[in-house]
Design an enzyme around this catalytic site. Structure first.
Site, PDB file in Angstrom:
ATOM      1  N   ALA A  98     -21.920  56.313   2.468  1.00 15.31           N
ATOM      2  CA  ALA A  98     -22.301  54.947   3.923  1.00 15.31           C
ATOM      3  C   ALA A  98     -23.446  54.441   4.028  1.00 15.31           C
ATOM      4  O   ALA A  98     -24.096  54.214   5.004  1.00 15.31           O
ATOM      5  CB  ALA A  98     -21.811  56.015   5.297  1.00 15.31           C
TER       6      ALA A  98
ATOM      7  N   HIS B  43     -30.504  52.633   2.984  1.00 13.72           N
ATOM      8  CA  HIS B  43     -30.882  53.279   1.267  1.00 13.72           C
ATOM      9  C   HIS B  43     -31.492  52.459   0.793  1.00 13.72           C
ATOM     10  O   HIS B  43     -31.452  52.796  -0.330  1.00 13.72           O
ATOM     11  CB  HIS B  43     -28.795  53.773   1.169  1.00 13.72           C
ATOM     12  CG  HIS B  43     -28.271  55.074   1.919  1.00 13.72           C
ATOM     13  ND1 HIS B  43     -27.166  54.622   2.944  1.00 13.72           N
ATOM     14  CD2 HIS B  43     -28.889  56.179   2.018  1.00 13.72           C
ATOM     15  CE1 HIS B  43     -27.040  55.684   3.666  1.00 13.72           C
ATOM     16  NE2 HIS B  43     -27.736  56.795   3.413  1.00 13.72           N
TER      17      HIS B  43
ATOM     18  N   GLY C  45     -36.395  58.913   2.118  1.00 11.98           N
ATOM     19  CA  GLY C  45     -36.707  57.891   3.567  1.00 11.98           C
ATOM     20  C   GLY C  45     -37.800  58.486   4.731  1.00 11.98           C
ATOM     21  O   GLY C  45     -36.673  60.103   5.102  1.00 11.98           O
TER      22      GLY C  45
ATOM     23  N   SER D 217     -25.909  56.150   8.306  1.00  6.31           N
ATOM     24  CA  SER D 217     -24.548  56.290   8.469  1.00  6.31           C
ATOM     25  C   SER D 217     -24.146  56.513   9.541  1.00  6.31           C
ATOM     26  O   SER D 217     -22.675  55.693   9.689  1.00  6.31           O
ATOM     27  CB  SER D 217     -24.226  56.852   7.028  1.00  6.31           C
ATOM     28  OG  SER D 217     -24.654  56.734   5.565  1.00  6.31           O
TER      29      SER D 217
HETATM   30  P1  AMP Z   1     -28.003  60.364   3.712  1.00  6.26           P
HETATM   31  O1  AMP Z   1     -27.128  59.545   3.239  1.00  6.26           O
HETATM   32  O2  AMP Z   1     -28.695  60.091   5.023  1.00  6.26           O
HETATM   33  O3  AMP Z   1     -28.738  61.916   3.293  1.00  6.26           O
HETATM   34  O4  AMP Z   1     -30.284  59.661   3.811  1.00  6.26           O
HETATM   35  C1  AMP Z   1     -30.130  59.260   2.229  1.00  6.26           C
HETATM   36  C2  AMP Z   1     -31.789  58.739   1.968  1.00  6.26           C
HETATM   37  O5  AMP Z   1     -31.928  57.755   2.914  1.00  6.26           O
HETATM   38  C3  AMP Z   1     -32.979  60.173   2.740  1.00  6.26           C
HETATM   39  O6  AMP Z   1     -33.976  60.262   2.092  1.00  6.26           O
HETATM   40  C4  AMP Z   1     -32.709  59.217   4.075  1.00  6.26           C
HETATM   41  O7  AMP Z   1     -34.633  59.168   4.577  1.00  6.26           O
HETATM   42  C5  AMP Z   1     -32.803  57.476   4.149  1.00  6.26           C
HETATM   43  N1  AMP Z   1     -33.174  56.821   5.132  1.00  6.26           N
HETATM   44  C6  AMP Z   1     -31.877  57.160   5.662  1.00  6.26           C
HETATM   45  N2  AMP Z   1     -32.124  56.435   7.112  1.00  6.26           N
HETATM   46  C7  AMP Z   1     -32.873  55.610   6.691  1.00  6.26           C
HETATM   47  C8  AMP Z   1     -33.220  54.719   7.231  1.00  6.26           C
HETATM   48  N3  AMP Z   1     -32.843  53.823   7.770  1.00  6.26           N
HETATM   49  N4  AMP Z   1     -34.402  54.081   6.146  1.00  6.26           N
HETATM   50  C9  AMP Z   1     -35.322  54.443   5.757  1.00  6.26           C
HETATM   51  N5  AMP Z   1     -34.405  55.616   5.170  1.00  6.26           N
HETATM   52  C10 AMP Z   1     -33.394  55.797   5.202  1.00  6.26           C
END
Ligand code: AMP
Length: 282
Positions: free
Chosen positions: A32, A37, A149, A188
């Site tokens: 998503a 990302h 992130g 997401s």
């Molecule tokens: P997720 O798909 O939510 O598990 O996130 C995957 C990676 O993207 C993780 O390292 C998160 O910290 C990073 N991430 C998600 N949202 C953001 C954002 N708004 N800004 C920067 N990094 C993000």
């Protein structure tokens, strides 16, 4: 972009690149995908010869089964975004590929206070699941650089602790939070917010900004109490925590003179959707 479903195949591909002296950067995700990302992807591209991403909604890190069931999935759009961003390979495993035998937690990493505060306190088992999946993904991809992130700041600290614990030869790189134009931290889960919930959710980043603007005139606890009440007064918002902490230890603090610096972390349910955000206090 090459697509892998099999862990041995992607492992051989990555090891092949490394044998030729190429560096591999890794951006793990749960799909998503959004611009947050993509910013990790861009930083990975800038630092590594090859970039690998993964899309895996890891069941073991969801303490709330409803949150897992309703987690947004958009594989076709995700692959298009990764291709556009110049991603070289994506790993999209089935649950049975990652957990062939059992999904029981199998790591024992001493996290100290990190395992007790903020997200750990409110989401029992969450970081055990995160460490479990990140360890497996790092074993499979064996990257030189891992991009995470800052939006999930405690997760970054937990993964760094896990990497140190197992002496995994990877450099963990922290990437800034990407926000919508209106200030909402990209996530997401934002896709699940109604228009009304989206405008309620803006209060979270507004409150973090207020901390950044008002900290000189107030103690951390004064701001915490005021803004906790302010947020909870909104009929759609239910605050789980709003805390000023030491950015290194995550210990709650009540003075701004802290080394290395203070940050404010928030988690709240907006309607049914749980959101987190954080900001550094300058
Ligand atoms: P997720 O798909 O939510 O598990 O996130 C995957 C990676 O993207 C993780 O390292 C998160 O910290 C990073 N991430 C998600 N949202 C953001 C954002 N708004 N800004 C920067 N990094 C993000």
């Amino acid at each position: 972009m090459i697509e892998f479903k099999n862990s041995i195949e992607i492992n051989e591909w990555c090891e092949g690149l490394k044998a030729k002296g190429r560096t591999v950067g890794f951006v793990p995700t749960m799909g998503a995908l959004h611009e947050g990302h993509m910013s990790l992807m861009h930083q990975a591209k800038a630092k590594s010869d090859y970039v690998v991403s993964s899309i895996f909604v890891n069941p073991t890190q969801f303490n709330d089964p409803k949150d897992f069931e309703k987690y947004p999935i958009s594989i076709v759009e995700d692959k298009a975004m990764l291709t556009n961003a110049g991603c070289d390979a994506v790993f999209i495993p089935a649950v049975t590929e990652i957990y062939p035998n059992s999904t029981n937690y199998d790591l024992k990493v001493e996290l100290g206070y990190l395992a007790e505060c903020l997200e750990a306190k409110h989401r029992p088992g969450h970081f055990e699941g995160v460490m479990q999946v990140v360890k497996k993904l790092l074993d499979i991809v064996a990257p030189d650089f891992l991009f995470l992130g800052r939006k999930d700041y405690q997760q970054f600290l937990v993964v760094k602790a896990m990497v140190n614990h197992y002496h995994i030869p990877v450099e963990v790189i922290q990437c800034p939070i990407v926000r919508e134009a209106d200030g909402l931290a990209m996530s997401s889960r934002n896709r699940r917010l109604s228009e009304e919930e989206h405008s309620a959710a803006l209060q979270l980043s507004y409150v973090l900004q207020q901390f950044q603007q008002q900290w000189k005139a107030h103690t951390p606890s004064q701001l915490q109490v005021n803004y906790h009440d302010f947020l909870n007064a909104h009929p759609l918002i239910n605050v789980e925590y709003l805390e000023v902490v030491n950015a290194e230890t995550l210990q709650a603090i009540d003075s701004w003179t802290v080394t290395p610096y203070a940050m404010v972390c928030v988690a709240a349910k907006v309607g049914e959707i749980r959101l987190i955000d954080n900001a550094t206090i300058y």
